[in-house]
Design a protein around this motif. Structure first.
Motif, PDB file in Angstrom:
ATOM      1  N   PHE A 281      -3.602  -1.745   3.416  1.00  0.00           N
ATOM      2  CA  PHE A 281      -3.921  -0.867   4.459  1.00  0.00           C
ATOM      3  C   PHE A 281      -5.272  -0.346   4.450  1.00  0.00           C
ATOM      4  CE2 PHE A 281       0.426  -1.260   5.219  1.00  0.00           C
ATOM      5  CZ  PHE A 281       0.735  -1.766   6.644  1.00  0.00           C
ATOM      6  N   LEU A 282      -5.929   0.320   3.395  1.00  0.00           N
ATOM      7  CA  LEU A 282      -6.956   0.924   3.294  1.00  0.00           C
ATOM      8  C   LEU A 282      -7.961   0.166   2.455  1.00  0.00           C
ATOM      9  CD1 LEU A 282      -5.358   4.375   2.509  1.00  0.00           C
ATOM     10  CD2 LEU A 282      -6.135   3.429   4.723  1.00  0.00           C
ATOM     11  N   GLY A 283      -7.608  -0.993   1.673  1.00  0.00           N
ATOM     12  CA  GLY A 283      -8.295  -1.576   0.767  1.00  0.00           C
ATOM     13  C   GLY A 283      -8.790  -1.043  -0.283  1.00  0.00           C
ATOM     14  N   SER A 284      -8.269  -0.382  -0.884  1.00  0.00           N
ATOM     15  CA  SER A 284      -8.464   0.464  -2.158  1.00  0.00           C
ATOM     16  C   SER A 284      -7.266   1.004  -2.837  1.00  0.00           C
ATOM     17  CB  SER A 284      -9.437   1.715  -2.189  1.00  0.00           C
ATOM     18  OG  SER A 284      -9.766   2.280  -3.433  1.00  0.00           O
ATOM     19  N   GLY A 285      -6.802   0.252  -3.917  1.00  0.00           N
ATOM     20  CA  GLY A 285      -5.837   0.740  -4.949  1.00  0.00           C
ATOM     21  C   GLY A 285      -5.745   0.062  -6.324  1.00  0.00           C
ATOM     22  N   GLU A 286      -5.116   0.424  -7.032  1.00  0.00           N
ATOM     23  CA  GLU A 286      -5.199  -0.075  -8.382  1.00  0.00           C
ATOM     24  C   GLU A 286      -3.593  -0.684  -8.845  1.00  0.00           C
ATOM     25  OE1 GLU A 286      -6.382   1.215 -12.831  1.00  0.00           O
ATOM     26  OE2 GLU A 286      -7.871   1.804 -11.415  1.00  0.00           O
TER      27      GLU A 286
ATOM     28  N   PRO B 126     -11.894   0.693   6.613  1.00  0.00           N
ATOM     29  CA  PRO B 126     -11.975  -0.977   6.613  1.00  0.00           C
ATOM     30  C   PRO B 126     -10.893  -1.443   7.353  1.00  0.00           C
ATOM     31  CG  PRO B 126     -11.254  -0.504   4.370  1.00  0.00           C
ATOM     32  CD  PRO B 126     -11.579   0.873   5.388  1.00  0.00           C
ATOM     33  N   PHE B 127     -10.873  -2.648   7.761  1.00  0.00           N
ATOM     34  CA  PHE B 127      -9.779  -3.231   8.525  1.00  0.00           C
ATOM     35  C   PHE B 127      -8.477  -3.571   7.091  1.00  0.00           C
ATOM     36  CE2 PHE B 127     -12.900  -4.301  11.743  1.00  0.00           C
ATOM     37  CZ  PHE B 127     -12.071  -4.154  12.971  1.00  0.00           C
ATOM     38  N   PRO B 128      -7.368  -3.514   7.639  1.00  0.00           N
ATOM     39  CA  PRO B 128      -6.219  -3.793   6.658  1.00  0.00           C
ATOM     40  C   PRO B 128      -6.597  -5.231   6.102  1.00  0.00           C
ATOM     41  CG  PRO B 128      -5.275  -2.847   8.565  1.00  0.00           C
ATOM     42  CD  PRO B 128      -6.994  -3.032   8.945  1.00  0.00           C
TER      43      PRO B 128
ATOM     44  N   ILE C 264     -11.914   6.174  -0.376  1.00  0.00           N
ATOM     45  CA  ILE C 264     -11.203   6.082   1.106  1.00  0.00           C
ATOM     46  C   ILE C 264     -11.162   7.605   1.706  1.00  0.00           C
ATOM     47  CG2 ILE C 264      -8.867   5.945   2.309  1.00  0.00           C
ATOM     48  CD1 ILE C 264      -8.466   4.020  -0.342  1.00  0.00           C
ATOM     49  N   ASN C 265     -11.233   7.808   2.942  1.00  0.00           N
ATOM     50  CA  ASN C 265     -11.105   8.979   3.600  1.00  0.00           C
ATOM     51  C   ASN C 265      -9.990   9.848   3.039  1.00  0.00           C
ATOM     52  OD1 ASN C 265      -9.904  10.989   5.915  1.00  0.00           O
ATOM     53  ND2 ASN C 265     -12.085  10.743   6.206  1.00  0.00           N
ATOM     54  N   TYR C 266     -10.035  10.886   2.609  1.00  0.00           N
ATOM     55  CA  TYR C 266      -8.685  11.405   1.706  1.00  0.00           C
ATOM     56  C   TYR C 266      -7.769  11.738   2.876  1.00  0.00           C
ATOM     57  CZ  TYR C 266      -5.948  14.260  -1.261  1.00  0.00           C
ATOM     58  OH  TYR C 266      -5.092  14.557  -2.198  1.00  0.00           O
ATOM     59  N   PHE C 267      -7.901  12.148   3.981  1.00  0.00           N
ATOM     60  CA  PHE C 267      -6.947  12.219   5.058  1.00  0.00           C
ATOM     61  C   PHE C 267      -6.273  11.044   5.168  1.00  0.00           C
ATOM     62  CE2 PHE C 267      -5.324  12.133   9.357  1.00  0.00           C
ATOM     63  CZ  PHE C 267      -4.387  13.102   9.394  1.00  0.00           C
ATOM     64  N   LEU C 268      -6.819   9.934   5.442  1.00  0.00           N
ATOM     65  CA  LEU C 268      -5.996   8.845   5.376  1.00  0.00           C
ATOM     66  C   LEU C 268      -5.318   8.539   4.193  1.00  0.00           C
ATOM     67  CD1 LEU C 268      -8.189   5.822   7.318  1.00  0.00           C
ATOM     68  CD2 LEU C 268      -5.733   7.020   7.908  1.00  0.00           C
ATOM     69  N   PHE C 269      -5.817   8.500   3.143  1.00  0.00           N
ATOM     70  CA  PHE C 269      -5.268   8.360   1.414  1.00  0.00           C
ATOM     71  C   PHE C 269      -4.040   9.126   1.515  1.00  0.00           C
ATOM     72  CE2 PHE C 269      -4.864   9.669  -2.722  1.00  0.00           C
ATOM     73  CZ  PHE C 269      -4.894   8.543  -3.402  1.00  0.00           C
ATOM     74  N   ALA C 270      -4.161  10.481   1.899  1.00  0.00           N
ATOM     75  CA  ALA C 270      -2.935  11.113   1.830  1.00  0.00           C
ATOM     76  C   ALA C 270      -1.742  10.862   2.925  1.00  0.00           C
ATOM     77  CB  ALA C 270      -3.090  12.944   2.125  1.00  0.00           C
ATOM     78  N   LEU C 271      -2.284  10.628   4.106  1.00  0.00           N
ATOM     79  CA  LEU C 271      -1.209  10.180   5.042  1.00  0.00           C
ATOM     80  C   LEU C 271      -0.607   9.006   4.790  1.00  0.00           C
ATOM     81  CD1 LEU C 271      -0.344  10.605   7.943  1.00  0.00           C
ATOM     82  CD2 LEU C 271      -2.020   9.245   8.797  1.00  0.00           C
TER      83      LEU C 271
ATOM     84  N   GLU D 174       0.552   1.948  -4.809  1.00  0.00           N
ATOM     85  CA  GLU D 174      -1.036   1.602  -4.788  1.00  0.00           C
ATOM     86  C   GLU D 174      -1.137   0.107  -4.009  1.00  0.00           C
ATOM     87  OE1 GLU D 174      -3.471   2.715  -6.483  1.00  0.00           O
ATOM     88  OE2 GLU D 174      -2.531   4.523  -6.250  1.00  0.00           O
ATOM     89  N   PHE D 175       0.041  -0.521  -4.073  1.00  0.00           N
ATOM     90  CA  PHE D 175      -0.255  -1.875  -3.110  1.00  0.00           C
ATOM     91  C   PHE D 175      -0.319  -1.632  -1.759  1.00  0.00           C
ATOM     92  CE2 PHE D 175       1.456  -5.533  -1.162  1.00  0.00           C
ATOM     93  CZ  PHE D 175       0.570  -6.599  -1.766  1.00  0.00           C
ATOM     94  N   PHE D 176       0.430  -0.509  -1.296  1.00  0.00           N
ATOM     95  CA  PHE D 176       0.363  -0.357   0.099  1.00  0.00           C
ATOM     96  C   PHE D 176      -0.810   0.213   0.588  1.00  0.00           C
ATOM     97  CE2 PHE D 176       1.219   2.786   3.354  1.00  0.00           C
ATOM     98  CZ  PHE D 176       2.007   2.400   4.313  1.00  0.00           C
ATOM     99  N   LYS D 177      -1.426   1.086  -0.323  1.00  0.00           N
ATOM    100  CA  LYS D 177      -2.899   1.884   0.113  1.00  0.00           C
ATOM    101  C   LYS D 177      -4.041   0.460  -0.075  1.00  0.00           C
ATOM    102  CE  LYS D 177      -1.665   6.202  -1.701  1.00  0.00           C
ATOM    103  NZ  LYS D 177      -1.788   7.438  -2.340  1.00  0.00           N
ATOM    104  N   TYR D 178      -3.846  -0.609  -0.830  1.00  0.00           N
ATOM    105  CA  TYR D 178      -4.724  -1.412  -0.966  1.00  0.00           C
ATOM    106  C   TYR D 178      -4.434  -2.412   0.329  1.00  0.00           C
ATOM    107  CZ  TYR D 178      -6.782  -6.246  -2.316  1.00  0.00           C
ATOM    108  OH  TYR D 178      -7.403  -7.237  -2.094  1.00  0.00           O
TER     109      TYR D 178
END
Length: 296
Positions: free
Chosen positions: A256-261, A166-168, A89-96, A250-254
């Protein structure tokens, strides 16, 4: 019983309209009483919102500046310098994404943990359900979260337009549940710390420091997959999910951003933990409010 003068000049006993008593059940959350004081609850919410940006130049814009600058600094330090990955994921979006959730939790926790100390003058003069104060903190911080969340959605839309995100996923519908869980955890921890600070003032100095440390135990600036990878050779990868906030983030990032464990067990664990820590905090809070005015 109350007394009043009768028509013939005598005294008649009448039942009390209200009885104020410090005695009550330790595990008590009187919804009827809280509903009767709903106007006071809304007044506290309004107070918290107004005093936050009163006499400031930018006002509510600080709600946007905080996650923006924080995420940019984290992008430079943790991604560009420390080379920490973010699961593609783009790190800025990941951190945001992490900061949007974290600021809500940390603000609720820090404000709640100072409940008795901050409101001791009000508590000592008039009666109302004390639990209204920490509740008002979680509600007022929802406005701040809402502004930061809208900014986060705008950033997602911008990066989708650039083809870098990606789209959420449809799981975004569970966002209110995630907020509810975080609110309960922050309320539970906050009420426990607030109750303890009535006797041990040192704890109030440790709250800010402790929250900063807790952030680095939570996947805000790094993905959980990185921790799992480091712990897996030793057979301790499940320790990564011991923190109840881990699966929530992790669920929140998955979503909205499509990636999370995350795992279903981890989410259930976080939900059960949020309920239990809230109930424990409520017990400690109700027990302390009976005599805190003598020690605060």
């Amino acid at each position: 019983m109350a007394e009043k003068i009768s028509d013939n000049g005598g005294l008649e006993e009448q039942p009390w309209l209200y009885e104020i008593s410090p005695k009550g059940k330790a595990l008590s959350f009187n919804f009827d009483e809280i509903w009767r004081y709903r106007d006071l609850l809304l007044l506290f919410v309004k107070r918290d919102i107004v005093t936050y940006y009163k006499q400031t130049i930018l006002g509510p814009l600080w709600f946007l500046i905080q996650p923006l600058i924080t995420s940019v600094v984290q992008f430079v330090i943790f991604n560009q310098i420390a080379q920490i990955e973010s699961d593609g994921i783009n790190y800025f979006l990941f951190a945001l994404a992490g900061n949007t959730l974290w600021f809500y939790f940390s603000d609720c926790f820090k404000s709640t943990s100072d409940t008795f100390k901050t409101n001791q003058n009000i508590f000592g003069k008039v009666y109302f359900p004390r639990v209204i104060v920490p509740m008002s903190v979680t509600l007022s911080n929802l406005l701040k979260f809402g502004i930061q969340f809208l900014f986060f959605l705008c950033m997602i839309g911008y990066f989708i337009y650039l083809g870098k995100a990606p789209f959420p996923n449809w799981e975004v519908i569970f966002t209110p549940v995630l907020l509810f869980m975080m609110a309960l955890i922050s309320l539970g921890f906050g009420m426990i710390i607030s109750s303890m600070t009535t006797k041990y003032r040192d704890l109030s100095f440790l709250v800010g420091f402790g929250v900063q440390l807790y952030m680095y135990l939570t996947p805000v600036v790094y993905p959980t997959s990185l921790v799992v990878k480091k712990l897996k050779p030793y057979g301790y990868e499940n320790l990564a999910y011991l923190n109840p906030l881990t699966s929530i983030f992790e669920f929140f990032k998955y979503a909205f951003l499509g990636s999370g464990e995350f795992t279903t067990f981890g989410l259930v664990y976080s939900f059960v933990f949020s309920i239990l820590i809230f109930l424990l905090g409520l017990v400690v809070f109700n027990k302390t409010e009976k005599n805190f005015i003598d020690t605060v």
